[in-house]
Design a protein around this motif. Sequence first.
Motif, mmCIF file in Angstrom:
data_model
loop_
_atom_site.group_PDB
_atom_site.id
_atom_site.type_symbol
_atom_site.label_atom_id
_atom_site.label_comp_id
_atom_site.label_asym_id
_atom_site.label_seq_id
_atom_site.Cartn_x
_atom_site.Cartn_y
_atom_site.Cartn_z
ATOM 1 N N GLU A 45 0.684 -1.640 -0.281
ATOM 2 C CA GLU A 45 0.348 0.024 -0.203
ATOM 3 C C GLU A 45 0.724 1.066 -0.140
ATOM 4 N N ALA A 46 1.735 1.074 0.555
ATOM 5 C CA ALA A 46 2.886 2.465 0.597
ATOM 6 C C ALA A 46 3.377 2.588 -0.501
ATOM 7 N N LEU A 47 4.144 1.435 -1.292
ATOM 8 C CA LEU A 47 4.496 1.272 -2.836
ATOM 9 C C LEU A 47 3.780 2.260 -3.443
ATOM 10 N N THR A 49 1.073 3.253 -3.113
ATOM 11 C CA THR A 49 0.690 5.494 -2.619
ATOM 12 C C THR A 49 1.386 6.443 -3.296
ATOM 13 N N ALA A 50 2.765 5.904 -2.824
ATOM 14 C CA ALA A 50 4.054 6.422 -3.578
ATOM 15 C C ALA A 50 4.386 6.654 -5.033
ATOM 16 N N LEU A 51 3.747 5.905 -5.637
ATOM 17 C CA LEU A 51 3.997 5.493 -7.251
ATOM 18 C C LEU A 51 2.142 6.656 -7.538
ATOM 19 N N ALA A 52 2.242 6.767 -7.246
ATOM 20 C CA ALA A 52 0.760 7.285 -7.498
ATOM 21 C C ALA A 52 0.481 8.177 -7.358
ATOM 22 N N GLU A 53 1.100 8.626 -6.306
ATOM 23 C CA GLU A 53 1.281 10.243 -5.684
ATOM 24 C C GLU A 53 2.518 10.491 -7.170
ATOM 25 N N ARG A 54 3.265 9.712 -7.520
ATOM 26 C CA ARG A 54 4.589 10.529 -8.820
ATOM 27 C C ARG A 54 4.017 10.181 -10.160
ATOM 28 N N GLY A 55 2.179 9.865 -9.562
ATOM 29 C CA GLY A 55 1.741 9.677 -11.318
ATOM 30 C C GLY A 55 2.736 8.272 -12.161
ATOM 31 N N ALA A 56 3.088 7.446 -11.468
ATOM 32 C CA ALA A 56 3.557 6.229 -12.449
ATOM 33 C C ALA A 56 2.373 5.407 -12.542
ATOM 34 N N VAL A 57 1.417 5.424 -11.303
ATOM 35 C CA VAL A 57 0.308 4.546 -11.340
ATOM 36 C C VAL A 57 -0.953 5.306 -11.736
ATOM 37 N N ASP A 58 -2.434 4.321 -12.279
ATOM 38 C CA ASP A 58 -3.250 5.601 -11.272
ATOM 39 C C ASP A 58 -3.905 4.184 -10.391
ATOM 40 N N LEU A 59 -4.011 4.573 -9.156
ATOM 41 C CA LEU A 59 -4.694 3.839 -8.501
ATOM 42 C C LEU A 59 -6.325 3.521 -8.452
ATOM 43 N N GLU A 60 -7.306 4.057 -8.683
ATOM 44 C CA GLU A 60 -8.532 3.531 -9.384
ATOM 45 C C GLU A 60 -8.535 2.123 -10.539
ATOM 46 N N ALA A 61 -7.103 2.555 -11.631
ATOM 47 C CA ALA A 61 -7.433 1.321 -12.406
ATOM 48 C C ALA A 61 -6.330 -0.063 -11.321
ATOM 49 N N LEU A 62 -5.294 0.285 -10.922
ATOM 50 C CA LEU A 62 -4.459 -0.780 -10.181
ATOM 51 C C LEU A 62 -5.908 -1.557 -9.063
ATOM 52 N N ARG A 63 -6.635 -0.830 -8.551
ATOM 53 C CA ARG A 63 -7.593 -1.410 -8.234
ATOM 54 C C ARG A 63 -9.355 -1.349 -7.786
ATOM 55 N N GLU A 64 -9.202 -1.359 -9.365
ATOM 56 C CA GLU A 64 -10.257 -2.471 -10.146
ATOM 57 C C GLU A 64 -10.289 -4.027 -10.403
ATOM 58 N N GLU A 65 -11.496 -4.168 -10.079
ATOM 59 C CA GLU A 65 -11.737 -5.772 -10.082
ATOM 60 C C GLU A 65 -10.745 -6.614 -11.716
ATOM 61 N N ALA A 66 -10.129 -7.857 -11.558
ATOM 62 C CA ALA A 66 -9.616 -8.542 -12.613
ATOM 63 C C ALA A 66 -11.166 -8.890 -13.815
ATOM 64 N N SER A 67 -10.831 -8.335 -14.958
ATOM 65 C CA SER A 67 -11.988 -8.735 -16.004
ATOM 66 C C SER A 67 -12.356 -10.263 -15.614
ATOM 67 N N PRO A 68 -13.189 -10.875 -15.941
ATOM 68 C CA PRO A 68 -13.410 -12.639 -16.650
ATOM 69 C C PRO A 68 -12.220 -13.265 -17.498
ATOM 70 N N GLU A 69 -11.625 -11.969 -18.075
ATOM 71 C CA GLU A 69 -10.479 -12.744 -19.242
ATOM 72 C C GLU A 69 -9.537 -12.713 -18.599
ATOM 73 N N GLU A 70 -9.136 -11.494 -17.946
ATOM 74 C CA GLU A 70 -8.267 -11.918 -17.019
ATOM 75 C C GLU A 70 -7.626 -12.838 -15.690
ATOM 76 N N LEU A 71 -9.306 -13.384 -15.330
ATOM 77 C CA LEU A 71 -9.209 -14.548 -14.276
ATOM 78 C C LEU A 71 -8.840 -15.507 -14.715
ATOM 79 N N ALA A 72 -9.598 -15.874 -16.073
ATOM 80 C CA ALA A 72 -9.320 -17.061 -17.071
ATOM 81 C C ALA A 72 -8.073 -17.546 -16.915
ATOM 82 N N ALA A 73 -7.107 -15.664 -17.525
ATOM 83 C CA ALA A 73 -5.969 -15.464 -17.931
ATOM 84 C C ALA A 73 -4.664 -16.867 -16.703
#
Length: 100
Positions: A45-47, A49-73
Amino acid sequence: MTRAVPMDDVRRPEQRFFDDPALDRLYGLTWALATEVYVLRDRVEALETALAERGAVDLEALREEASPEELAARAADRQAFVDGLFVNMMGRQQSKGPSS
């Protein structure tokens, strides 16, 4: 004259809660692992947050539930992981001693 023995040097019997000492050790191991999992969750969680603050990741996208296709893979890897955990619970011996 008697000499005082430091408490660290006094041998005491192992504390036990169950008739089988293996159960006590198993619970100790379980709590140690649970503690480590919490530490890892906290660090992730600390990582994030730090990455989101630097614009390296989108927390909303990161925390979305995986799609059925991703789960199947990832299903085969997930099943192999679960099978590896439960093989010991089912009492299947992993290595066999030498034959006589």
